[in-house]
Every structure is written in structure tokens, then in C-alpha cells.
Scaffold this motif. Structure first.
Motif, PDB file in Angstrom:
ATOM      1  N   ILE A  25       1.023  -1.279  -0.013  1.00 32.37           N
ATOM      2  CA  ILE A  25      -0.205   0.017   0.001  1.00 32.37           C
ATOM      3  C   ILE A  25       0.717   1.191   0.061  1.00 32.37           C
ATOM      4  O   ILE A  25       1.874   1.360   0.865  1.00 32.37           O
ATOM      5  N   THR A  26       0.565   2.093  -0.803  1.00 36.16           N
ATOM      6  CA  THR A  26       1.623   3.353  -0.839  1.00 36.16           C
ATOM      7  C   THR A  26       0.997   4.195   0.297  1.00 36.16           C
ATOM      8  O   THR A  26      -0.023   4.213   0.758  1.00 36.16           O
ATOM      9  N   GLN A  27       1.935   5.032   0.816  1.00 36.32           N
ATOM     10  CA  GLN A  27       1.756   6.013   1.680  1.00 36.32           C
ATOM     11  C   GLN A  27       0.634   6.668   1.454  1.00 36.32           C
ATOM     12  O   GLN A  27      -0.298   7.164   2.398  1.00 36.32           O
ATOM     13  N   GLN A  28       0.368   7.444   0.340  1.00 42.69           N
ATOM     14  CA  GLN A  28      -0.523   8.297  -0.115  1.00 42.69           C
ATOM     15  C   GLN A  28      -1.823   7.716  -0.144  1.00 42.69           C
ATOM     16  O   GLN A  28      -2.858   8.049   0.634  1.00 42.69           O
ATOM     17  N   ALA A  29      -1.996   6.351  -0.483  1.00 46.46           N
ATOM     18  CA  ALA A  29      -3.337   5.646  -0.453  1.00 46.46           C
ATOM     19  C   ALA A  29      -3.746   5.351   0.906  1.00 46.46           C
ATOM     20  O   ALA A  29      -4.850   5.522   1.346  1.00 46.46           O
ATOM     21  N   ARG A  38      -0.843  12.825   4.269  1.00 48.05           N
ATOM     22  CA  ARG A  38       0.457  12.071   3.949  1.00 48.05           C
ATOM     23  C   ARG A  38       1.676  12.528   4.622  1.00 48.05           C
ATOM     24  O   ARG A  38       2.571  11.664   4.911  1.00 48.05           O
ATOM     25  N   GLN A  39       1.787  13.869   4.912  1.00 53.57           N
ATOM     26  CA  GLN A  39       2.987  14.223   5.670  1.00 53.57           C
ATOM     27  C   GLN A  39       3.209  13.930   7.041  1.00 53.57           C
ATOM     28  O   GLN A  39       4.158  13.486   7.556  1.00 53.57           O
ATOM     29  N   TRP A  40       1.808  13.927   7.487  1.00 49.74           N
ATOM     30  CA  TRP A  40       1.571  13.481   8.987  1.00 49.74           C
ATOM     31  C   TRP A  40       1.942  12.024   8.916  1.00 49.74           C
ATOM     32  O   TRP A  40       2.739  11.482   9.698  1.00 49.74           O
ATOM     33  N   LEU A  41       1.583  10.975   8.236  1.00 47.16           N
ATOM     34  CA  LEU A  41       1.843   9.653   7.954  1.00 47.16           C
ATOM     35  C   LEU A  41       3.293   9.528   7.769  1.00 47.16           C
ATOM     36  O   LEU A  41       3.955   8.574   8.505  1.00 47.16           O
ATOM     37  N   ASN A  42       3.747  10.415   7.251  1.00 46.16           N
ATOM     38  CA  ASN A  42       5.467  10.159   6.763  1.00 46.16           C
ATOM     39  C   ASN A  42       6.145  10.540   8.015  1.00 46.16           C
ATOM     40  O   ASN A  42       7.006   9.539   8.507  1.00 46.16           O
ATOM     41  N   PRO A  53      -1.934  11.810  17.934  1.00 48.65           N
ATOM     42  CA  PRO A  53      -3.466  11.585  18.478  1.00 48.65           C
ATOM     43  C   PRO A  53      -3.918  10.256  18.239  1.00 48.65           C
ATOM     44  O   PRO A  53      -3.759   9.766  17.069  1.00 48.65           O
ATOM     45  N   LEU A  54      -4.500   9.540  19.284  1.00 48.88           N
ATOM     46  CA  LEU A  54      -4.804   8.142  19.075  1.00 48.88           C
ATOM     47  C   LEU A  54      -5.986   8.023  17.903  1.00 48.88           C
ATOM     48  O   LEU A  54      -5.810   6.882  17.565  1.00 48.88           O
ATOM     49  N   ASP A  55      -6.752   8.914  17.927  1.00 51.84           N
ATOM     50  CA  ASP A  55      -7.588   8.642  16.557  1.00 51.84           C
ATOM     51  C   ASP A  55      -7.053   8.382  15.254  1.00 51.84           C
ATOM     52  O   ASP A  55      -7.431   7.573  14.581  1.00 51.84           O
ATOM     53  N   MET A  56      -6.196   9.176  15.255  1.00 52.30           N
ATOM     54  CA  MET A  56      -5.283   9.147  13.973  1.00 52.30           C
ATOM     55  C   MET A  56      -4.508   7.689  13.949  1.00 52.30           C
ATOM     56  O   MET A  56      -4.550   7.074  12.910  1.00 52.30           O
ATOM     57  N   VAL A  57      -4.094   7.460  14.723  1.00 50.97           N
ATOM     58  CA  VAL A  57      -3.273   6.099  14.963  1.00 50.97           C
ATOM     59  C   VAL A  57      -4.129   4.942  14.805  1.00 50.97           C
ATOM     60  O   VAL A  57      -3.718   4.136  13.983  1.00 50.97           O
ATOM     61  N   MET A  58      -5.323   5.027  15.502  1.00 50.25           N
ATOM     62  CA  MET A  58      -6.293   3.822  15.267  1.00 50.25           C
ATOM     63  C   MET A  58      -6.797   3.754  13.966  1.00 50.25           C
ATOM     64  O   MET A  58      -7.211   2.723  13.399  1.00 50.25           O
ATOM     65  N   ARG A  59      -7.042   4.941  13.357  1.00 48.25           N
ATOM     66  CA  ARG A  59      -7.599   4.873  11.779  1.00 48.25           C
ATOM     67  C   ARG A  59      -6.646   4.121  10.934  1.00 48.25           C
ATOM     68  O   ARG A  59      -6.857   3.345  10.039  1.00 48.25           O
ATOM     69  N   VAL A  60      -5.325   4.513  11.124  1.00 47.50           N
ATOM     70  CA  VAL A  60      -4.358   3.930  10.346  1.00 47.50           C
ATOM     71  C   VAL A  60      -4.079   2.284  10.718  1.00 47.50           C
ATOM     72  O   VAL A  60      -4.150   1.659   9.675  1.00 47.50           O
ATOM     73  N   ILE A  61      -4.215   2.031  12.048  1.00 45.52           N
ATOM     74  CA  ILE A  61      -4.101   0.645  12.067  1.00 45.52           C
ATOM     75  C   ILE A  61      -5.379  -0.071  11.840  1.00 45.52           C
ATOM     76  O   ILE A  61      -5.314  -1.169  11.464  1.00 45.52           O
ATOM     77  N   SER A  62      -6.586   0.532  11.851  1.00 44.70           N
ATOM     78  CA  SER A  62      -7.711  -0.365  11.311  1.00 44.70           C
ATOM     79  C   SER A  62      -7.493  -0.545   9.763  1.00 44.70           C
ATOM     80  O   SER A  62      -7.915  -1.466   9.326  1.00 44.70           O
ATOM     81  N   GLU A  63      -7.248   0.693   8.982  1.00 46.24           N
ATOM     82  CA  GLU A  63      -6.980   0.570   7.608  1.00 46.24           C
ATOM     83  C   GLU A  63      -5.981  -0.502   7.042  1.00 46.24           C
ATOM     84  O   GLU A  63      -5.930  -1.337   6.128  1.00 46.24           O
ATOM     85  N   LEU A  64      -4.812  -0.746   7.943  1.00 46.18           N
ATOM     86  CA  LEU A  64      -3.883  -1.733   7.816  1.00 46.18           C
ATOM     87  C   LEU A  64      -4.423  -3.403   8.191  1.00 46.18           C
ATOM     88  O   LEU A  64      -3.854  -4.069   7.750  1.00 46.18           O
ATOM     89  N   GLY A  65      -5.526  -3.135   9.058  1.00 45.68           N
ATOM     90  CA  GLY A  65      -6.195  -4.491   9.508  1.00 45.68           C
ATOM     91  C   GLY A  65      -5.217  -5.270  10.184  1.00 45.68           C
ATOM     92  O   GLY A  65      -5.137  -6.598  10.035  1.00 45.68           O
ATOM     93  N   VAL A  66      -4.229  -4.795  11.296  1.00 49.42           N
ATOM     94  CA  VAL A  66      -3.479  -5.273  11.924  1.00 49.42           C
ATOM     95  C   VAL A  66      -3.825  -4.888  13.571  1.00 49.42           C
ATOM     96  O   VAL A  66      -4.941  -4.351  13.753  1.00 49.42           O
ATOM     97  N   SER A  67      -3.467  -5.848  14.289  1.00 50.00           N
ATOM     98  CA  SER A  67      -3.659  -6.025  15.572  1.00 50.00           C
ATOM     99  C   SER A  67      -2.224  -5.439  16.487  1.00 50.00           C
ATOM    100  O   SER A  67      -1.126  -5.634  15.942  1.00 50.00           O
ATOM    101  N   VAL A  68      -2.299  -4.568  17.438  1.00 51.37           N
ATOM    102  CA  VAL A  68      -0.951  -3.971  18.028  1.00 51.37           C
ATOM    103  C   VAL A  68      -1.269  -4.220  19.464  1.00 51.37           C
ATOM    104  O   VAL A  68      -2.108  -4.020  20.090  1.00 51.37           O
ATOM    105  N   THR A  69       0.016  -4.699  19.923  1.00 51.29           N
ATOM    106  CA  THR A  69       0.140  -5.274  21.416  1.00 51.29           C
ATOM    107  C   THR A  69       1.171  -4.053  21.752  1.00 51.29           C
ATOM    108  O   THR A  69       2.206  -4.037  21.357  1.00 51.29           O
TER     109      THR A  69
END
Length: 97
Positions: A25-29, A38-42, A53-69
Motif C-alpha cells: 500500500i502506498t503512503q498516499q493511499a 500524507r506528511q503526517w503519516l510520513n 493523536p490516538l484517533d489518527m493512529v487507530m485509523r491507520v491501524i484499522s486500515e492496515l487490518g493489524v492488531s497492535v500489542t
């Protein structure tokens, strides 16, 4: 679902970057899907957003479909155990002589 284990806040972004790359997945996508810049993600993937911010991090995690410990600290080796590689052949040859 893949699980990512992190020990420090600075490790989360780079770990998610690896997951993004593994999914091709590209960074832009990903930024678009997660509704983050994209600059924030970079910067986040570079480990420069340890107080993101937790909400931004959670959206990234959700879109990647991963679980974080999240763990408090990296596991430490048991005291008194030598973690250097052992040449078992040399060790056994020495005992047979």
C-alpha cells in the motif's frame, strides 16, 4: 490479522510502515483511506510522532487490518545466561577427546 508488538512509542510508526509496505500500500493511499495527511503519516512512520493523536493512529491501524500489542519494555534476558552463539560441533568434539 497480523499482530505488531511495540515496546516504545517511537516504535509504533516504523512497525506500521513495515506492515504497510508488506501489504503493498502506498503512503498516499493509506493516508487517504485513514483520513490523515500524507506528511503526517510520513513523520509518524519515521518515528517522529510519539505523541500522535490516538484517533489518527487507530485509523491507520484499522486500515492496515493489524492488531497492535503495547508492552512496557522489551524482554530482558534471564540473568546468568550467555546469549552468544555456541558451536555445538566444537563443544561435542572437545568432549569426545
Amino acid at each position: 490479522m497480523a499482530t505488531i508488538e511495540v515496546f516504545r512509542p517511537d516504535d509504533l510508526g516504523p512497525a506500521l510502515r513495515e506492515a504497510r509496505i508488506a501489504e503493498d500500500i502506498t503512503q498516499q493511499a493509506l493516508a487517504s483511506l485513514a483520513d490523515v495527511g500524507r506528511q503526517w503519516l510520513n513523520a509518524f512512520e519515521a518515528g517522529q510522532k510519539s505523541s500522535a493523536p490516538l484517533d489518527m493512529v487507530m485509523r491507520v491501524i484499522s486500515e492496515l487490518g493489524v492488531s497492535v500489542t503495547l508492552s512496557q519494555r522489551a524482554p530482558t534476558p534471564a540473568p546468568g545466561i550467555d546469549h552468544e552463539p555456541i558451536d555445538l560441533d566444537a563443544l561435542l568434539d572437545g568432549r569426545q577427546q
